[in-house]
Motif scaffolding. Sequence first.
Motif, PDB file in Angstrom:
ATOM      1  N   ALA A  60      -3.041  -6.590  -1.115  1.00  0.00           N
ATOM      2  CA  ALA A  60      -2.397  -6.237   0.160  1.00  0.00           C
ATOM      3  C   ALA A  60      -3.176  -6.783   1.348  1.00  0.00           C
ATOM      4  N   TRP A 109      -4.492  -3.688  -6.097  1.00  0.00           N
ATOM      5  CA  TRP A 109      -3.405  -3.709  -5.118  1.00  0.00           C
ATOM      6  C   TRP A 109      -3.958  -3.716  -3.699  1.00  0.00           C
ATOM      7  N   ALA A 110      -5.064  -3.029  -3.463  1.00  0.00           N
ATOM      8  CA  ALA A 110      -5.668  -3.049  -2.133  1.00  0.00           C
ATOM      9  C   ALA A 110      -6.121  -4.460  -1.777  1.00  0.00           C
ATOM     10  N   ILE A 147       0.840  -1.199   0.000  1.00  0.00           N
ATOM     11  CA  ILE A 147       0.000   0.000   0.000  1.00  0.00           C
ATOM     12  C   ILE A 147       0.877   1.252   0.000  1.00  0.00           C
TER      13      ILE A 147
END
Length: 608
Positions: free
Chosen positions: A358, A354-355, A231
């Motif tokens: 992650a 990506w969130a 992040i």
Amino acid sequence: MPTAILTGQPVPGSSIEGDLRSLGFDVRTAADAADAETLLASVPGDQRVALVDSRFVGHPHALRLGLTDPRYPLAAIPGALTAQGEGRQALTRAMARENSASGGAAVVVGSLADRVVGALDADGVAVHRPVLGTLVAAVPADPQARNEARQAVSAVDDEAVRLRSAVKAGDGFFTTYFISPYSRHIARWCARRGLTPNQVTTASLITALIAAGCAATGTRVGFVAAGVLLIASFVLDCADGQLARYSLQYSTLGAWLDATFDRAKEYAFYAGLALGAARGGDDVWALALGAMVVQTCRHVVDFAYHEANRDADAASASESGAGGGAPVLADRLDSVAWTVWARRIIVLPIGERWAMIAVLTAVATPRITFYALLAGSAFAAVYTTAGRVLRSLRRRTPLTEREARSLAALADSGPLAELLSRVVRVRAPHLAPLAALAGAATVLAVAWSLGTSWWVVPAAGVYVLCSAVAVSRPLTGPLDWLVVPVFRAAEYGTVLVLAAEADVNGALPAAFGLVAAVAYHHYDTVYRNWGDTGAPPPAWLVRAAGGQEGRTLLVTVLAALLTAAQFTVALTALAVAVALLVLTESIRFWVAAHLGGAPAVHDEGEPA
């Protein structure tokens, strides 16, 4: 240092000289039109020059937008004009003609800058005019108008507008509401300390690589740290673009670094997750490679569709038309605010993706992370591809010659397809997608069902033949852009399936490396097409790399000929060879373009 030529003495109390100097200009004052022309001629041709009306009243950021953006040879706002590079000659000609026509009249009265802009427009020369929004840029004609303009300047917070405009329009939901509200302040902090977007981009890459290293430890603490750092890397990834917009520090090299590092960060993290899972006794390399294949093919769909609709008239034709259909439905949905965000989320753009990676990395296992990523990416790929196909079917005109050339470059056809296409040239139009799909289905089906047996070699031969048929005619059909993602799926998918069928330690990691090297080559081909003066990779590089059909055939021959252990070594050697070849040429090209003064561009991030 760029030079600003003020046409006449500034009005008492004007801040124009200080504003121009704060933007890095060397300010000179011209007494009349002839003096302005003389001063213009004295500025070296490789330097930026601006022509500014001394009566100008406006925000400093309006001047910044109008006079310092490196992407445009000519740009103007009311009362100011700038030129650089090839725009210098056009400016010199227009000013000489304007001065000749005016007979040397006083510049303060005649507003030389605006008159020269009018002359450029009359010549059909493209002059960029930035959208100023609430920013003020005016040339008041009398004291009352000047007071009103100054009041308008005072009513708008220049810095607030500048900071707000640093955020990319049309970003995803996660980026808009969870990243940009604070990342833009990081961008401003970097600007005030003299940091460049390329330095922030590099910091983002290093952070992501550390995150991948943490994931590779295979421990829960490592996975949590990896999620947090991923992040953080994305925050920096947003900040570098916002810094570029905030300070107008655009460059071709910077755009390439930003786009290339995005792919390197994500795929390195996939590898880190796979290594971490292996430490825990779970082999997910096939899932990691599958995720890279799906994600790359998603991007290729976007890139190929964009190139097929690159020209403004063709894009207009493909997006408009009478009757119903996907474009009309999309327009109706856009009128409902929540549907806009819903559609941006379901295509799984980089922020949402990506969130998700992650969070799942921190709280779940690598296998679950990859399952979720594959499911989300596959759905997004089907959704976006279907929409683009529906839009393409509405197109009534063939692709232009430039669009067809761009698709041919993206196809990455090697010497085998090039040679066979001269022999198997077909007359039937719009056959290319079907031929490519038939060849891809053949080689993938045989590889999946029969593994590394010799039967996969003739299947690859069929694929080579079908590839030649697909590119035997210019790709001008409305669906011919589909050839490119089909080629990518066939090549990457064949490597994935054969490495999995080899069923030996190291085969899938070696395949991951090979696909990563080839994918870099294909991404680099896309990036070389940026702007109107893009150049595809040189023919020698495509031939030396074998082309997509040549590499596919070679991998099948190696799989059939060698033992599983030898096949792994061969894949590793091939990955290293391709990586060295394409990286060396790519770095040479982009450094040479940067040093050679290539027109600046700005990558706004992946279209998905």
